[in-house]
Design an enzyme around this catalytic site. Structure first.
Site, PDB file in Angstrom:
ATOM      1  N   ASP A 298     -24.701  63.134  29.470  1.00 34.53           N
ATOM      2  CA  ASP A 298     -25.164  62.660  30.772  1.00 34.53           C
ATOM      3  C   ASP A 298     -26.452  63.390  31.153  1.00 34.53           C
ATOM      4  OD1 ASP A 298     -25.292  62.430  33.789  1.00 34.53           O
ATOM      5  OD2 ASP A 298     -23.525  61.196  33.370  1.00 34.53           O
TER       6      ASP A 298
ATOM      7  N   SER B  42     -14.729  75.270  33.691  1.00 32.67           N
ATOM      8  CA  SER B  42     -13.447  75.279  32.984  1.00 32.67           C
ATOM      9  C   SER B  42     -12.365  74.655  33.858  1.00 32.67           C
ATOM     10  CB  SER B  42     -13.046  76.712  32.634  1.00 32.67           C
ATOM     11  OG  SER B  42     -13.974  77.295  31.765  1.00 32.67           O
TER      12      SER B  42
ATOM     13  N   HIS C 130      -7.596  77.806  30.370  1.00 32.73           N
ATOM     14  CA  HIS C 130      -7.581  79.067  29.635  1.00 32.73           C
ATOM     15  C   HIS C 130      -7.158  80.167  30.608  1.00 32.73           C
ATOM     16  CE1 HIS C 130     -11.161  80.581  31.665  1.00 32.73           C
ATOM     17  NE2 HIS C 130     -11.784  79.450  31.375  1.00 32.73           N
TER      18      HIS C 130
END
Length: 428
Positions: A347, A362, A227
């Protein structure tokens, strides 16, 4: 009679809706189908997420035989091989191998123009408070690129331009929502600060920590984040003037909770740049490398090969070394180029450490069937165990644009400067 007429009108209305329903469904399917599909030579064009969709008139071995030669072709997708739905571009190419990273990296960026991040009123010589910037119609998030005859590429240039105007009305060229505009601003003298001011706070640079997704060592390019880098105060994507990436270490983490996303905290390990940023786009940050990068060599999956179910992410939540964590891909979409997948962290080790997906993760690579299929991009604020991902294929396309520009620059076609400093910290 009235009941009979009502029943007749209801029957007609139902018939109309039934006639329209197939067209509405076809329209919905058209919007969901990809515009472009990549295949290896000899690979059949199969779209597992659209079970009844296949190339017009092609089945089985004939489908595979149609993609033997590298090149770009127009393909008509159809229902059952006979009802045409959409024309797409099929690109037959050798599958790309990249170095999958998952390591943290520091980002330093200089913006194109001075971004307005705040306003403050000024006490005028007459005793009243004024704000020339607001009076000129400027807003938070506007990017000022020129005041008078002076280009405002940095904060010092803004100050110089206001000093040059010396209280006279002067033209301001700025960018708002991608559109260049102009206005007139009259600076006022601030006796307390002993300088001419416009009543606006501006920022010309940004710095922070993200995750490197992959490097293509053959072409010398990198991809990360998934992004754009945006300003923390305005939310505006930073218009890139120059930038670089540097080595980074994750030093801490605040856990994500419902309504409050957590974040990774890091520090730059060196001022020595390991890459130059060339694109700050809606699909991530991309640039050229200056050194080698460690990681696992893996093939990049084509978008149609991603499937719901078990997958893994590579993320670094401490130090410099990434670990593999288990996730589940809950949803896949070809319609939104920035939100192709919804993933859930399953997890226990990662949930205990971070609460799920946090800012700074990210760009963490998403792996499935021993291929790179995407990267983590955003966390869902109301559920930090879930987040969005983008197709690796999309990021690879952007990286290849950088590689093409790099080739042109060798012939003097393009050139971009590198930045050397930063002024604020952002976390994504």
């Amino acid at each position: 009679m009235k009941r009979r007429n009502r029943a007749y009108r209801l029957l007609r209305l139902t018939a109309v809706y039934l006639l329209l329903l197939p067209f509405l469904l076809l329209g919905w399917l058209y919007s969901r189908l990809p515009d472009r599909v990549y295949l290896e030579p000899g690979q059949a064009l199969l779209l597992p997420r659209f079970g009844w969709v296949e190339p017009m008139g092609l089945h089985g071995s004939q489908n595979a035989a149609s993609t033997q030669v590298v090149g770009s072709y127009q393909t008509t997708l159809s229902l059952g091989g006979w009802l045409p739905i959409k024309n797409i571009r099929t690109v037959v190419t050798e599958r790309t191998q990249v170095t999958v990273c998952g390591t943290p990296f520091g980002v330093k960026m200089f913006s194109e123009g001075a971004l307005i991040v705040g306003f403050s009123d000024i006490d005028s010589p007459g005793g009243s408070t004024v704000n020339p910037a607001k009076a000129a119609g400027l807003r938070l998030g506007d990017r000022v690129i020129r005041i008078g005859q002076i280009g405002t590429e940095n904060n010092d240039a803004v100050k110089e331009a206001l000093e040059a105007a010396r209280g006279s009305a002067t033209e301001v060229i700025y960018v708002r929502s991608g559109e260049q505009r102009s206005t007139t601003l009259t600076p006022v003298w601030d006796a307390a600060a002993a300088q001419w001011r416009a009543g606006m706070w501006v920022r010309d640079s940004s710095a922070g920590v993200g995750t490197l997704t992959f490097v293509d060592p053959e072409k010398g390019v990198f991809a990360g984040l998934g992004h754009p880098i945006s300003d923390g105060d305005t939310g505006e994507s930073i218009a890139l003037r120059s930038g670089e990436i540097v080595p980074c270490e994750i030093t801490g983490c605040s856990m994500g909770t419902v309504g409050s996303p957590g974040e990774l905290k890091g520090k730059f390990l060196s001022a020595h740049a390991i890459g130059s940023i060339r694109i700050n786009g809606e699909n991530g940050v991309y640039g050229t490398t200056r050194t080698g990068f460690s990681g696992q060599t893996m093939p990049v999956a084509f978008a149609q090969e991603a499937e719901t179910g078990d997958a893994q992410i590579l993320a670094t939540v401490s130090g410099e070394t990434p670990r593999t964590y288990h996730v589940r891909i809950e949803k896949i979409s070809d319609a939104d180029p920035r939100r192709n997948m919804v993933i859930r962290v399953v997890d226990k080790a990662l949930l205990t450490r971070t609460g799920g997906i946090v800012q700074g993760m990210s760009g963490s690579p998403i792996l499935q069937n021993e291929r790179l299929i995407g990267a983590v991009t955003h966390v869902l604020v109301n559920d930090p165990t879930r987040g969005y991902g983008i197709f690796a294929q999309t990021m690879l396309e952007q990286a290849e644009q950088v590689a093409t520009a790099k080739k042109l620059s060798r012939f003097g076609k393009t050139k971009q400067a590198d930045s050397t400093e930063d002024s604020i910290i952002w976390q994504k």
